[in-house]
Write a protein that holds these residues in place. Structure first.
Motif, PDB file in Angstrom:
ATOM      1  N   PHE A   1       0.811  -1.215   0.000  1.00 42.38           N
ATOM      2  CA  PHE A   1       0.000   0.000   0.000  1.00 42.38           C
ATOM      3  C   PHE A   1       0.852   1.277   0.000  1.00 42.38           C
ATOM      4  O   PHE A   1       0.489   2.245  -0.686  1.00 42.38           O
ATOM      5  CB  PHE A   1      -0.953  -0.021   1.198  1.00 42.38           C
ATOM      6  CG  PHE A   1      -2.120  -0.962   1.013  1.00 42.38           C
ATOM      7  CD1 PHE A   1      -2.344  -1.597  -0.198  1.00 42.38           C
ATOM      8  CD2 PHE A   1      -3.015  -1.207   2.043  1.00 42.38           C
ATOM      9  CE1 PHE A   1      -3.420  -2.456  -0.388  1.00 42.38           C
ATOM     10  CE2 PHE A   1      -4.092  -2.059   1.883  1.00 42.38           C
ATOM     11  CZ  PHE A   1      -4.296  -2.697   0.665  1.00 42.38           C
ATOM     12  N   PRO A   2       1.977   1.348   0.749  1.00 43.52           N
ATOM     13  CA  PRO A   2       2.802   2.567   0.634  1.00 43.52           C
ATOM     14  C   PRO A   2       3.281   2.837  -0.789  1.00 43.52           C
ATOM     15  O   PRO A   2       3.322   3.990  -1.230  1.00 43.52           O
ATOM     16  CB  PRO A   2       3.972   2.279   1.583  1.00 43.52           C
ATOM     17  CG  PRO A   2       3.417   1.322   2.588  1.00 43.52           C
ATOM     18  CD  PRO A   2       2.476   0.465   1.811  1.00 43.52           C
ATOM     19  N   ALA A   3       3.628   1.785  -1.528  1.00 46.31           N
ATOM     20  CA  ALA A   3       4.067   1.979  -2.914  1.00 46.31           C
ATOM     21  C   ALA A   3       2.915   2.457  -3.790  1.00 46.31           C
ATOM     22  O   ALA A   3       3.114   3.283  -4.693  1.00 46.31           O
ATOM     23  CB  ALA A   3       4.644   0.672  -3.457  1.00 46.31           C
ATOM     24  N   MET A   4       1.721   1.951  -3.543  1.00 44.70           N
ATOM     25  CA  MET A   4       0.569   2.389  -4.324  1.00 44.70           C
ATOM     26  C   MET A   4       0.248   3.859  -4.048  1.00 44.70           C
ATOM     27  O   MET A   4      -0.145   4.601  -4.952  1.00 44.70           O
ATOM     28  CB  MET A   4      -0.646   1.511  -3.999  1.00 44.70           C
ATOM     29  CG  MET A   4      -0.549   0.101  -4.539  1.00 44.70           C
ATOM     30  SD  MET A   4      -2.034  -0.868  -4.170  1.00 44.70           S
ATOM     31  CE  MET A   4      -1.619  -2.429  -4.949  1.00 44.70           C
ATOM     32  N   ARG A   5       0.401   4.298  -2.795  1.00 47.04           N
ATOM     33  CA  ARG A   5       0.153   5.705  -2.489  1.00 47.04           C
ATOM     34  C   ARG A   5       1.121   6.611  -3.235  1.00 47.04           C
ATOM     35  O   ARG A   5       0.766   7.720  -3.654  1.00 47.04           O
ATOM     36  CB  ARG A   5       0.283   5.944  -0.980  1.00 47.04           C
ATOM     37  CG  ARG A   5      -0.787   5.285  -0.137  1.00 47.04           C
ATOM     38  CD  ARG A   5      -0.677   5.694   1.319  1.00 47.04           C
ATOM     39  NE  ARG A   5      -1.586   4.907   2.141  1.00 47.04           N
ATOM     40  CZ  ARG A   5      -1.215   3.843   2.842  1.00 47.04           C
ATOM     41  NH1 ARG A   5       0.061   3.442   2.838  1.00 47.04           N
ATOM     42  NH2 ARG A   5      -2.105   3.168   3.552  1.00 47.04           N
ATOM     43  N   ALA A   6       2.370   6.156  -3.368  1.00 46.20           N
ATOM     44  CA  ALA A   6       3.392   6.981  -4.016  1.00 46.20           C
ATOM     45  C   ALA A   6       3.286   6.971  -5.533  1.00 46.20           C
ATOM     46  O   ALA A   6       3.794   7.883  -6.192  1.00 46.20           O
ATOM     47  CB  ALA A   6       4.777   6.503  -3.591  1.00 46.20           C
ATOM     48  N   ALA A   7       2.627   5.967  -6.105  1.00 50.72           N
ATOM     49  CA  ALA A   7       2.548   5.851  -7.564  1.00 50.72           C
ATOM     50  C   ALA A   7       1.571   6.875  -8.133  1.00 50.72           C
ATOM     51  O   ALA A   7       0.634   7.314  -7.467  1.00 50.72           O
ATOM     52  CB  ALA A   7       2.135   4.440  -7.949  1.00 50.72           C
ATOM     53  N   LYS A   8       1.793   7.252  -9.379  1.00 51.63           N
ATOM     54  CA  LYS A   8       0.908   8.160 -10.096  1.00 51.63           C
ATOM     55  C   LYS A   8       0.201   7.399 -11.214  1.00 51.63           C
ATOM     56  O   LYS A   8       0.833   6.681 -11.982  1.00 51.63           O
ATOM     57  CB  LYS A   8       1.695   9.331 -10.690  1.00 51.63           C
ATOM     58  CG  LYS A   8       2.364  10.229  -9.656  1.00 51.63           C
ATOM     59  CD  LYS A   8       1.325  10.943  -8.800  1.00 51.63           C
ATOM     60  CE  LYS A   8       2.000  11.887  -7.810  1.00 51.63           C
ATOM     61  NZ  LYS A   8       1.022  12.574  -6.945  1.00 51.63           N
TER      62      LYS A   8
END
Length: 669
Positions: A190-197
């Motif tokens: 989930f942290p990686a998904m938050r950072a993705a555009k």
């Protein structure tokens, strides 16, 4: 650590449930242990509610995908839903201690009940897409097995089949949704998904798939088909969890994706969600008014309340996408408050319905009546729940719907013409749904609990075990408490919405406790605490005046009974007669409601009969059509089994030629 221990205990209880055998004390012990585990999880959720964002407990386990491991985290949003889930779970587990002895096959229920609780809680603390979907499927499969508990009933098998199909559809949509957010790198945490555009197309598809996946589990129209089938099929305490809690876990998934992982949803999606919510609310309550089966009525009422929540969530997205973060926080608080409230009063009503079925063996409103005198605990508790569902002050259902209306009043201030014209329409739909919900539960409570018994089973109704009575009494008290101290609840919810909207917000900022003043102190304010105190004071004054000015003499007279001195239960209103005006006004076109009278000829002693024909337009127009198309395609494919060898060889040759053509075209490009 306690949360992990409680979740592990639920898995151990599932194993013990398999070996419970026929001795009822073992089943009761498992439900008691489930109650303790739920209370521990409830305490954990309360403890971590209001924490500073990013400081919640987290753990990484060496399981799951090889390159990812399993991530778990408890933040404010998951802590809130852990409170919602486990408050109802503790109540239903306590209820199950007395109720399990009335199940036809308790060994088909007890092992899967703790697995169901485990799956819902695991969804809330999952911090990567893989564990989220594993827990989601855990929840779905455990609840499917509980729906299938009474497998000898053909209707229950059909309900379980429809539920499984819808669950698979929802999981497929969520799997694709998470895949788009993970991207080509496979960043499933989930942290990686938050950072993705996300680009425009991917962002659009993520929102659409999230609505389809979570909406099918929550019961949004037209994805609600499984609710009125599965809820009556499951045992009553499981129905309470599926309706009051599992649908909220689905909403948690939707909020997690749209407000947290995606984070930048266009305002137009909020307008779409508002319209879907309004349609869901109105259609759900219209479905409910037509039902004579008490549990089906409650299932459709859940559809209506999910629509109310969706209006609040849609408003929040519209405000957030337009830069109005404070109004977005208000709408999100309103939606979350209604999630909390619905989990309480709908659990209360499903458990009351279970008590009615236990005491009478009936769930048809036409065969009930007079139960308030024979089951006073359930009668009073169900009355409180009905008033809460009807959104009457000072109970909890009023507060959340009032906050949603306050949010709607600010909708036309947005610069978008779709919101300026759409918000009044959605507001009218919400008002209509609230009015019809009041009529629906006046009908449900009046026909089931008031009047005279309409059958021998209702006349011989008996009290249910103490654990079942105390549970519904506790939930009724919670309905009063959540309505009497709304500021305490909204202040707790403000900690949840702050990281999701990016603004610090307190609904009581203008006037302070105990007043809710979401818009301003001069334009709108409400205090459930003051209203409760005022009501108690008026009751005390009325009783005092009646004692001082009244007379102690008794005057006896015959009760008015529509001119009949005979005790004829058939002279009472029935559920069908009560709903007839609403059916004629609202359902003649939508549900193709038609009435016909079968009047016997002179000399024929059989009674006259009023027949009502109603269709489900969504089932007939959508699901039945899809079913016929699937059957047609299956019949065509089935013919492949009976071809000759020459035709099989021809198919292989044709396939080879087509593949060679595809390769040739790609090489030329």
């Amino acid at each position: 650590m306690l949360i992990a221990a409680a979740l592990s205990a639920l898995l151990a209880l599932a194993v013990l449930g398999v070996a419970a055998g026929a001795e009822m004390w073992r089943h009761r012990l498992i439900y008691f242990c489930c109650m303790i585990a739920s209370l521990v999880l409830l305490a954990g959720g309360i403890k971590h509610l209001g924490q500073t964002p990013g400081t919640g407990p987290a753990i990484v386990l060496p399981i799951g995908l090889p390159w990812l491991a399993a991530h778990f985290r408890l933040d404010n949003l998951s802590a809130l839903f852990m409170v919602v889930v486990n408050l109802a779970a503790a109540a239903t587990s306590a209820y199950g201690i007395g109720y399990c002895s009335h199940l036809p096959e308790p060994r088909r229920v007890t092992p899967f009940y703790p697995l169901f609780l485990f799956g819902m809680n695991a969804v809330l603390i999952a911090d990567d897409a893989f564990m989220f979907l594993v827990a989601w499927e855990f929840m779905s499969l455990a609840s499917w097995l509980l729906v299938l508990a009474d497998h000898k009933n053909a209707e229950n098998r059909h309900a379980a089949f429809v539920y499984l199909v819808m669950a698979c559809f929802g999981t497929f949509c969520l799997l694709t949704c998470f895949g788009l957010m993970a991207g080509g790198e496979g960043a499933y945490s989930f942290p990686a998904m938050r950072a993705a555009k996300l680009d425009g197309v991917s962002g659009f598809l993520v929102v659409l798939l999230a609505l389809l996946g979570a909406g099918s589990k929550a019961g949004l129209v037209p994805l609600h088909a499984w609710l009125p089938l599965a809820h009556p099929a499951a045992p009553s305490h499981v129905s309470a969890l599926m309706s009051g809690v599992m649908t909220k876990v689905a909403l948690y998934g939707l909020i997690r994706i749209l407000f947290d992982l995606h984070g930048e949803v266009n305002w137009a999606w909020g307008a779409v969600m508002m319209v879907i919510g309004g349609i869901t609310a109105v259609m759900g309550v219209l479905y409910a008014i037509l039902q004579d089966d008490l549990k089906k009525l409650l299932a459709y009422s859940t559809v209506e309340n999910i629509g109310v929540v969706m209006i609040g969530l849609g408003l929040a997205i519209a405000f957030k996408g337009s830069g109005e973060k404070t109004l977005a926080a208000l709408a999100l608080v309103a939606g979350l408050y209604h999630i909390v409230n619905h989990s309480i009063f709908k659990t209360l009503w499903f458990l009351s319905a279970g008590a009615v079925i236990t005491a009478t063996g009936e769930r048809d409103l036409g065969k009930l009546g007079g139960l308030a005198k024979r089951m006073p605990w359930n009668g009073v508790a169900a009355l409180v729940g009905a008033l809460a569902i009807a959104a009457l002050p000072p109970l909890n259902g009023f507060v959340s719907e009032w906050l949603i209306f306050q949010s709607l009043f600010k909708g036309p201030s947005l610069p978008h013409w779709a919101m300026k014209f759409g918000v009044p329409v959605v507001g009218a739909m919400l008002a209509l749904a609230a009015a019809l919900a009041a009529a629906c539960f006046v009908r449900a409570y009046g026909i089931a609990f008031l009047g005279r018994p309409r059958s021998q089973a209702a006349a011989e109704a008996h009290q249910v075990p103490a654990s079942m009575r105390l549970t519904v009494a506790f939930l009724a008290v919670m309905c009063v408490v959540l309505g009497a101290i709304p500021v305490t609840v909204t202040d707790a919810l403000s900690h949840v919405v702050t990281p999701l909207t990016g603004v610090q917000f307190a609904v009581s900022a203008d006037l302070g406790w105990p007043w809710l003043s979401p818009v301003s102190s001069t334009r709108g304010s409400y205090s459930g605490t003051v209203l409760v105190m005022t009501g108690l004071g008026l009751c005390a004054v009325t009783l005092m005046l009646a004692r001082l000015l009244g007379t102690s003499r008794l005057r006896r007279a015959d009760a008015w009974d529509c001119g009949h001195k005979e005790d004829i239960p058939q002279s009472q209103y029935t559920g069908q007669s009560f709903s007839q005006p609403l059916r004629r006004v609202f359902c003649a076109s939508i549900f193709a409601a038609r009435e016909s009278v079968d009047m016997p000829d002179p000399g024929d002693n059989r009674p006259a009969e009023l027949k009502v024909r109603v269709i489900d337009p969504i089932w007939v127009g959508l699901y039945a059509t899809i079913g016929r198309a699937v059957d047609f395609i299956a019949d065509l494919v089935n013919r492949i089994q009976y071809l000759t060898v020459r035709r099989y060889l021809l198919m292989m040759f044709t396939t080879l030629v087509l593949m060679l053509l595809v390769v040739a075209v790609r090489q030329n490009q």
